[in-house]
Write an enzyme that holds these catalytic residues in place. Sequence first.
Site, PDB file in Angstrom:
ATOM      1  N   GLU A   1      10.200   2.527  10.142  1.00 32.53           N
ATOM      2  CA  GLU A   1      11.223   3.583   9.960  1.00 32.53           C
ATOM      3  C   GLU A   1      10.569   4.790   9.956  1.00 32.53           C
ATOM      4  OE1 GLU A   1      14.385   3.601  10.015  1.00 32.53           O
ATOM      5  OE2 GLU A   1      14.907   1.663   9.962  1.00 32.53           O
TER       6      GLU A   1
ATOM      7  N   CYS B   1      13.473  12.289   5.914  1.00 34.48           N
ATOM      8  CA  CYS B   1      13.647  11.885   7.295  1.00 34.48           C
ATOM      9  C   CYS B   1      15.055  12.053   7.770  1.00 34.48           C
ATOM     10  CB  CYS B   1      13.220  10.322   7.284  1.00 34.48           C
ATOM     11  SG  CYS B   1      14.197   9.161   6.228  1.00 34.48           S
TER      12      CYS B   1
ATOM     13  N   GLU C   1       9.417  17.127  14.623  1.00 27.49           N
ATOM     14  CA  GLU C   1       9.839  17.245  13.126  1.00 27.49           C
ATOM     15  C   GLU C   1       9.154  17.826  12.249  1.00 27.49           C
ATOM     16  OE1 GLU C   1       8.759  13.269  10.945  1.00 27.49           O
ATOM     17  OE2 GLU C   1      10.758  13.411  10.217  1.00 27.49           O
TER      18      GLU C   1
ATOM     19  N   LYS D   1       0.946  -1.198   0.075  1.00 28.64           N
ATOM     20  CA  LYS D   1       0.038  -0.098   0.221  1.00 28.64           C
ATOM     21  C   LYS D   1       0.979   1.326  -0.054  1.00 28.64           C
ATOM     22  CE  LYS D   1      -1.744   2.937   2.733  1.00 28.64           C
ATOM     23  NZ  LYS D   1      -1.612   4.066   2.111  1.00 28.64           N
TER      24      LYS D   1
HETATM   25  P1  NAD Z   1       2.293   8.883   7.559  1.00 28.82           P
HETATM   26  O1  NAD Z   1       2.582   8.151   8.952  1.00 28.82           O
HETATM   27  O2  NAD Z   1       1.325   9.877   7.649  1.00 28.82           O
HETATM   28  O3  NAD Z   1       1.921   7.724   6.404  1.00 28.82           O
HETATM   29  C1  NAD Z   1       2.883   6.910   5.837  1.00 28.82           C
HETATM   30  C2  NAD Z   1       1.841   5.625   5.343  1.00 28.82           C
HETATM   31  O4  NAD Z   1       1.071   4.997   6.654  1.00 28.82           O
HETATM   32  C3  NAD Z   1       1.025   6.098   4.337  1.00 28.82           C
HETATM   33  O5  NAD Z   1       1.116   5.117   3.342  1.00 28.82           O
HETATM   34  C4  NAD Z   1      -0.345   6.317   5.082  1.00 28.82           C
HETATM   35  O6  NAD Z   1      -1.436   6.062   4.146  1.00 28.82           O
HETATM   36  C5  NAD Z   1      -0.267   4.964   6.033  1.00 28.82           C
HETATM   37  N1  NAD Z   1      -1.033   5.171   7.113  1.00 28.82           N
HETATM   38  C6  NAD Z   1      -1.558   6.238   7.806  1.00 28.82           C
HETATM   39  N2  NAD Z   1      -2.515   5.912   8.714  1.00 28.82           N
HETATM   40  C7  NAD Z   1      -2.508   4.453   8.559  1.00 28.82           C
HETATM   41  C8  NAD Z   1      -3.107   3.468   9.565  1.00 28.82           C
HETATM   42  N3  NAD Z   1      -3.942   3.827  10.449  1.00 28.82           N
HETATM   43  N4  NAD Z   1      -3.002   2.072   9.524  1.00 28.82           N
HETATM   44  C9  NAD Z   1      -2.208   1.835   8.094  1.00 28.82           C
HETATM   45  N5  NAD Z   1      -1.404   2.599   7.571  1.00 28.82           N
HETATM   46  C10 NAD Z   1      -1.532   3.901   7.735  1.00 28.82           C
HETATM   47  O7  NAD Z   1       3.763   9.520   7.061  1.00 28.82           O
HETATM   48  P2  NAD Z   1       3.893  10.449   5.601  1.00 28.82           P
HETATM   49  O8  NAD Z   1       3.535  11.722   5.993  1.00 28.82           O
HETATM   50  O9  NAD Z   1       3.276   9.627   4.670  1.00 28.82           O
HETATM   51  O10 NAD Z   1       5.405  10.550   5.711  1.00 28.82           O
HETATM   52  C11 NAD Z   1       6.237  11.444   6.503  1.00 28.82           C
HETATM   53  C12 NAD Z   1       7.080  10.728   7.487  1.00 28.82           C
HETATM   54  O11 NAD Z   1       7.766   9.633   7.137  1.00 28.82           O
HETATM   55  C13 NAD Z   1       7.952  11.583   8.010  1.00 28.82           C
HETATM   56  O12 NAD Z   1       7.843  11.468   9.654  1.00 28.82           O
HETATM   57  C14 NAD Z   1       9.441  10.991   7.710  1.00 28.82           C
HETATM   58  O13 NAD Z   1      10.500  11.173   8.636  1.00 28.82           O
HETATM   59  C15 NAD Z   1       8.975   9.459   8.048  1.00 28.82           C
HETATM   60  N6  NAD Z   1       9.930   8.920   6.856  1.00 28.82           N
HETATM   61  C16 NAD Z   1      10.844   8.075   7.473  1.00 28.82           C
HETATM   62  C17 NAD Z   1      12.043   7.538   6.844  1.00 28.82           C
HETATM   63  C18 NAD Z   1      12.926   6.531   7.176  1.00 28.82           C
HETATM   64  O14 NAD Z   1      13.397   5.696   6.671  1.00 28.82           O
HETATM   65  N7  NAD Z   1      13.049   6.565   8.591  1.00 28.82           N
HETATM   66  C19 NAD Z   1      12.019   7.835   5.343  1.00 28.82           C
HETATM   67  C20 NAD Z   1      10.879   8.399   4.698  1.00 28.82           C
HETATM   68  C21 NAD Z   1       9.934   9.048   5.463  1.00 28.82           C
END
Ligand code: NAD
Length: 482
Positions: free
Chosen positions: A250, A284, A383, A173
Amino acid sequence: MTEHFKNLIAGEWVDSASVTKNINPSDTNDVVGEFARASKAQAEEAIAAAKAAFPAWSRTTPQERYEILKKASDEILARKDELGKLISREEGKTLPEGIGEATRAGQIFAFFAGEALRLTGETVPSVRPGVGVDVTREAVGVVGMITPWNFPIAIPAWKIAPAFTHGNTIVFKPADLVPGSAWALVDILHRAGLPKGVLNLVMGRGSDVGQIILDHKDVNAITFTGSVNTGRKVAAAAVASTPMKKVQLEMGGKNPLVVLDDADLKTAVECAVNGAFFSTGQRCTASSRLIVTEGIHDAFVKALTERMQGLVVDNALKAGTHIGPVVDQSQLDQDLSYVDIGKSEGATLHWGGELLNRKTPGFYMQPALFTNVANTMRVAREEIFGPVGVVIRAKNYDDALVISNDTEFGLSAGICTSSLKYATHFKRNSEAGMVMVNLPTAGVDYHVPFGGRKGSSYGPREQGAYAKEFYTTVKTAYTFAD
Ligand code: NAD
């Protein structure tokens, strides 16, 4: 006419009633495509298909896996300019950044194609006479993959490739904001010859499609990249389900870049600009805290500001753009609200931070630099995930190290110094999973482990040979023979 894209379930492209409109953040009049949102029933069918495909796929030979992964790598690399353009168009990173990301995805598939030919186990002498011990690794089963929007093709690549290398099947997803690159990657893999059901794509919202993957008993493991808040929900759901799921998270960062008095000023400024503002600060591993010692502080702020004044913020696809738009309205609102928060906390908005208008309607923001920031302020602790850099003054190296570790995150940390003593001490004492000396905090190799500590990561590392810790389960087999 807007193009329409479907989900892949059990080897078939399947449509559904509702769609996500994928909007170009550099030009909101440009619709990248309409992407089918999988229904609850379709998500369940995808999981059933992955389960059905697992026994045969987990017994494929290394050669079969190698060939599919290599074929996918070849196509990604051959189409890197076109895929890079798609990434820039839907996510807003600049075209060179988009092409770089597509290239990275191709390299990851090539690496894991090779890994398929390097699978090993151990034969260990037993402590008992006549007994032999084999330690082998087996695939985990059906892996649910949930990815964020900021690396629309590289993050899916570094999850999908090792999962296949080790014989797992997948329900994937992608983030609702950027389904285009995910769809293109799945299409490439599908045509590379994956048997039906081995890779299933279910696009849609996290709260519905994502939640089904988290709760379903036939999903054996979840790999998630995204925010800490969602990560906590993923971990909670993984242990609440029966049987419990293996989980890898992550998450976010508040990565420090320490600049010491003895740093090369030009290197320090380039590390700061790259780490804090490139990719619109939406990484990130972004250097969101610049921790600068007294002796170089003023010269560093002056040189950094001059460098920032030369950065071109514009349409991501335009030649000469250094910084593309913010990904969407809600992220832009969040970034601008942190500019207000910083001001209200007493930090000095030294430069930038305003909304910008460009020829095409998009989510443009001038990168912001705060000075006089205390590490206790919200702009130094939370963040932001946008082009907002904060400068924190430190008395000396020891003070800088304490400040850099004073965070709930621990993904990446950097230091700019010409001192071997401080560089070595920082590498040993930084509480981050990845440490950079005279390099930006963002930007990593794909053949070595990636991940953090504290609130940034949970579970085994991703990438490189270490990826097998998550994508396999260890079996210890004993044989007695006279
Ligand atoms: P997010 O947590 O809003 O969403 C991430 C994913 O989770 C999306 O696909 C979203 O649809 C899904 N999601 C949301 N709610 C859910 C639920 N209840 N059940 C299952 N899936 C759900 O994050 P984002 O805004 O897409 O990305 C930004 C974040 O990602 C930042 O915090 C960034 O630091 C982090 N990030 C971390 C890394 C790493 O490797 N550490 C890399 C890239 C981004």
